[in-house]
Write a protein that holds these residues in place. Structure first.
Motif, PDB file in Angstrom:
ATOM      1  N   VAL A 194     105.440 -13.871 -44.675  1.00 53.55           N
ATOM      2  CA  VAL A 194     106.156 -12.605 -44.513  1.00 53.55           C
ATOM      3  C   VAL A 194     107.331 -12.557 -45.486  1.00 53.55           C
ATOM      4  O   VAL A 194     107.982 -13.569 -45.756  1.00 53.55           O
ATOM      5  N   PHE A 195     107.574 -11.355 -46.015  1.00 59.85           N
ATOM      6  CA  PHE A 195     108.639 -11.130 -46.990  1.00 59.85           C
ATOM      7  C   PHE A 195     109.896 -10.719 -46.240  1.00 59.85           C
ATOM      8  O   PHE A 195     110.050  -9.576 -45.818  1.00 59.85           O
ATOM      9  N   ALA A 196     110.818 -11.658 -46.062  1.00 63.28           N
ATOM     10  CA  ALA A 196     112.019 -11.399 -45.274  1.00 63.28           C
ATOM     11  C   ALA A 196     113.186 -10.912 -46.120  1.00 63.28           C
ATOM     12  O   ALA A 196     113.969 -10.068 -45.681  1.00 63.28           O
ATOM     13  N   PHE A 197     113.331 -11.457 -47.344  1.00 63.87           N
ATOM     14  CA  PHE A 197     114.472 -11.100 -48.184  1.00 63.87           C
ATOM     15  C   PHE A 197     114.093 -11.392 -49.630  1.00 63.87           C
ATOM     16  O   PHE A 197     113.798 -12.532 -49.980  1.00 63.87           O
ATOM     17  N   SER A 198     114.086 -10.358 -50.457  1.00 61.61           N
ATOM     18  CA  SER A 198     113.653 -10.532 -51.839  1.00 61.61           C
ATOM     19  C   SER A 198     114.822 -10.910 -52.743  1.00 61.61           C
ATOM     20  O   SER A 198     116.000 -10.739 -52.382  1.00 61.61           O
ATOM     21  N   SER A 199     114.506 -11.381 -53.933  1.00 64.73           N
ATOM     22  CA  SER A 199     115.549 -11.709 -54.901  1.00 64.73           C
ATOM     23  C   SER A 199     116.319 -10.456 -55.296  1.00 64.73           C
ATOM     24  O   SER A 199     117.505 -10.534 -55.657  1.00 64.73           O
ATOM     25  N   GLU A 200     115.689  -9.299 -55.206  1.00 67.36           N
ATOM     26  CA  GLU A 200     116.353  -8.032 -55.520  1.00 67.36           C
ATOM     27  C   GLU A 200     117.255  -7.546 -54.380  1.00 67.36           C
ATOM     28  O   GLU A 200     118.157  -6.730 -54.591  1.00 67.36           O
ATOM     29  N   ASN A 201     117.007  -8.033 -53.163  1.00 66.20           N
ATOM     30  CA  ASN A 201     117.805  -7.588 -52.016  1.00 66.20           C
ATOM     31  C   ASN A 201     119.266  -8.031 -52.099  1.00 66.20           C
ATOM     32  O   ASN A 201     120.121  -7.498 -51.373  1.00 66.20           O
ATOM     33  N   TRP A 202     119.564  -8.981 -52.983  1.00 62.21           N
ATOM     34  CA  TRP A 202     120.954  -9.385 -53.157  1.00 62.21           C
ATOM     35  C   TRP A 202     121.805  -8.224 -53.672  1.00 62.21           C
ATOM     36  O   TRP A 202     123.043  -8.264 -53.584  1.00 62.21           O
ATOM     37  N   GLN A 203     121.165  -7.188 -54.221  1.00 60.22           N
ATOM     38  CA  GLN A 203     121.889  -6.041 -54.748  1.00 60.22           C
ATOM     39  C   GLN A 203     122.313  -5.056 -53.656  1.00 60.22           C
ATOM     40  O   GLN A 203     123.048  -4.103 -53.928  1.00 60.22           O
ATOM     41  N   ARG A 204     121.866  -5.268 -52.434  1.00 57.82           N
ATOM     42  CA  ARG A 204     122.223  -4.362 -51.345  1.00 57.82           C
ATOM     43  C   ARG A 204     123.708  -4.517 -50.990  1.00 57.82           C
ATOM     44  O   ARG A 204     124.353  -5.487 -51.399  1.00 57.82           O
ATOM     45  N   PRO A 205     124.245  -3.564 -50.214  1.00 58.30           N
ATOM     46  CA  PRO A 205     125.655  -3.674 -49.826  1.00 58.30           C
ATOM     47  C   PRO A 205     125.944  -5.014 -49.164  1.00 58.30           C
ATOM     48  O   PRO A 205     125.124  -5.520 -48.385  1.00 58.30           O
ATOM     49  N   PRO A 206     127.091  -5.616 -49.469  1.00 61.24           N
ATOM     50  CA  PRO A 206     127.420  -6.941 -48.916  1.00 61.24           C
ATOM     51  C   PRO A 206     127.328  -7.014 -47.402  1.00 61.24           C
ATOM     52  O   PRO A 206     126.906  -8.048 -46.857  1.00 61.24           O
ATOM     53  N   SER A 207     127.701  -5.943 -46.712  1.00 57.89           N
ATOM     54  CA  SER A 207     127.642  -5.963 -45.244  1.00 57.89           C
ATOM     55  C   SER A 207     126.199  -6.077 -44.762  1.00 57.89           C
ATOM     56  O   SER A 207     125.917  -6.784 -43.781  1.00 57.89           O
ATOM     57  N   GLU A 208     125.278  -5.410 -45.468  1.00 55.58           N
ATOM     58  CA  GLU A 208     123.871  -5.480 -45.072  1.00 55.58           C
ATOM     59  C   GLU A 208     123.293  -6.849 -45.406  1.00 55.58           C
ATOM     60  O   GLU A 208     122.519  -7.408 -44.617  1.00 55.58           O
ATOM     61  N   VAL A 209     123.668  -7.402 -46.555  1.00 49.66           N
ATOM     62  CA  VAL A 209     123.206  -8.739 -46.923  1.00 49.66           C
ATOM     63  C   VAL A 209     123.687  -9.765 -45.891  1.00 49.66           C
ATOM     64  O   VAL A 209     122.919 -10.639 -45.456  1.00 49.66           O
ATOM     65  N   ALA A 210     124.929  -9.642 -45.477  1.00 48.75           N
ATOM     66  CA  ALA A 210     125.479 -10.576 -44.486  1.00 48.75           C
ATOM     67  C   ALA A 210     124.712 -10.485 -43.176  1.00 48.75           C
ATOM     68  O   ALA A 210     124.397 -11.502 -42.545  1.00 48.75           O
TER      69      ALA A 210
END
Length: 251
Positions: free
Chosen positions: A62-78
């Motif tokens: 399952v794809f939980a977090f992609s290398s591109e997802n680091w670009q999302r808002p810091p609050s969402e990444v956290a």
């Protein structure tokens, strides 16, 4: 034997991969708080895992977090990092109950030390389980995966232990993530989008693709079972003609 196993088609995919898309849209559609769609998505994983192990699927990725997802808002990444840690904690009893091996793929260097330790501990504690392998892709990208494999081969060439002329697709395939598991047979994307989003590009070269408008938190084992049934009805040719496949099946 469970109901899902009893009704499983004769031809099963060995490896199912899922892009779990639609959490944010689910949250907005149901007037949930910010980030709560991801919380709902975490809970949707349990019945899918149980269906796969009951049915006889060898590997679920399952794809939980992609290398591109680091670009999302810091609050969402956290929040996503917190949910990933929570998912690992929550899944461990299920891994023990069903004897499922838990593995992780992706660039761990960008993850927190605590999360890396948690992942390594989960892998160690479930390493001997053989009922099924569950793989969670975290900080993963298919292009990173292929580049990482190529880098390892380049280092061997530089060290003089490998000739560049000996590198072929088979050798490169031994260095990508999940090289020791079956290739992806079914790749599913929920949420109504029609793209692979840099997920398991090498491993899914001949995967059967399934797209559904169902948002991930609403994706149920019954819909997955329908897809598995359709998979069994598809003719997989791997570059051959239909006539060749028919002849091989008759032999």
């Amino acid at each position: 034997m469970s109901t899902s196993a009893a009704l499983a088609p004769a031809i099963l995919p060995r490896h199912i991969a899922i892009i779990m898309d639609g959490n944010n849209r689910y949250g907005k559609a149901n007037d949930l708080g910010k980030g709560q769609g991801h919380v709902a998505g975490k809970d949707a994983l349990d019945p899918i895992v149980e269906y796969c192990v009951d049915t006889g699927i060898e590997v679920l990725t399952v794809f939980a977090f992609s290398s591109e997802n680091w670009q999302r808002p810091p609050s969402e990444v956290a929040l996503l990092m917190q949910l990933l840690a929570s998912t690992i904690h929550d899944q461990m009893p299920r891994m023990n109950e069903y004897r499922i091996r838990l593995r992780f793929i992706g660039d761990r260097s960008q993850l927190s030390h605590d999360l890396q330790v948690l992942m390594a501990d989960a892998e160690e504690k479930t390493a001997a389980f053989e009922a099924m392998t569950m793989v969670i892709a975290i900080s993963y990208g298919g292009q990173w995966d292929i580049a990482h494999a190529a880098k390892q081969l380049a280092q061997q060439v530089q060290a003089g232990t490998l000739n560049a002329e000996d590198i072929d697709t088979e050798m490169l395939g031994e260095y990508v993530q999940l090289a020791d598991t079956p290739a992806v047979d079914m790749l599913i994307r929920t949420g109504g989008e029609y793209r692979l989003s840099n997920f398991l590009l090498w491993q899914s070269a001949y995967a059967e693709l399934f797209f559904t408008p169902t948002l991930w938190p609403d994706f149920a084992a019954e819909e997955l079972a329908t897809m598995v049934t359709e998979f069994a009805q598809r003719q997989r040719r791997f570059g051959k003609t239909s006539e060749q496949i028919v002849i091989e099946q008759q032999q």
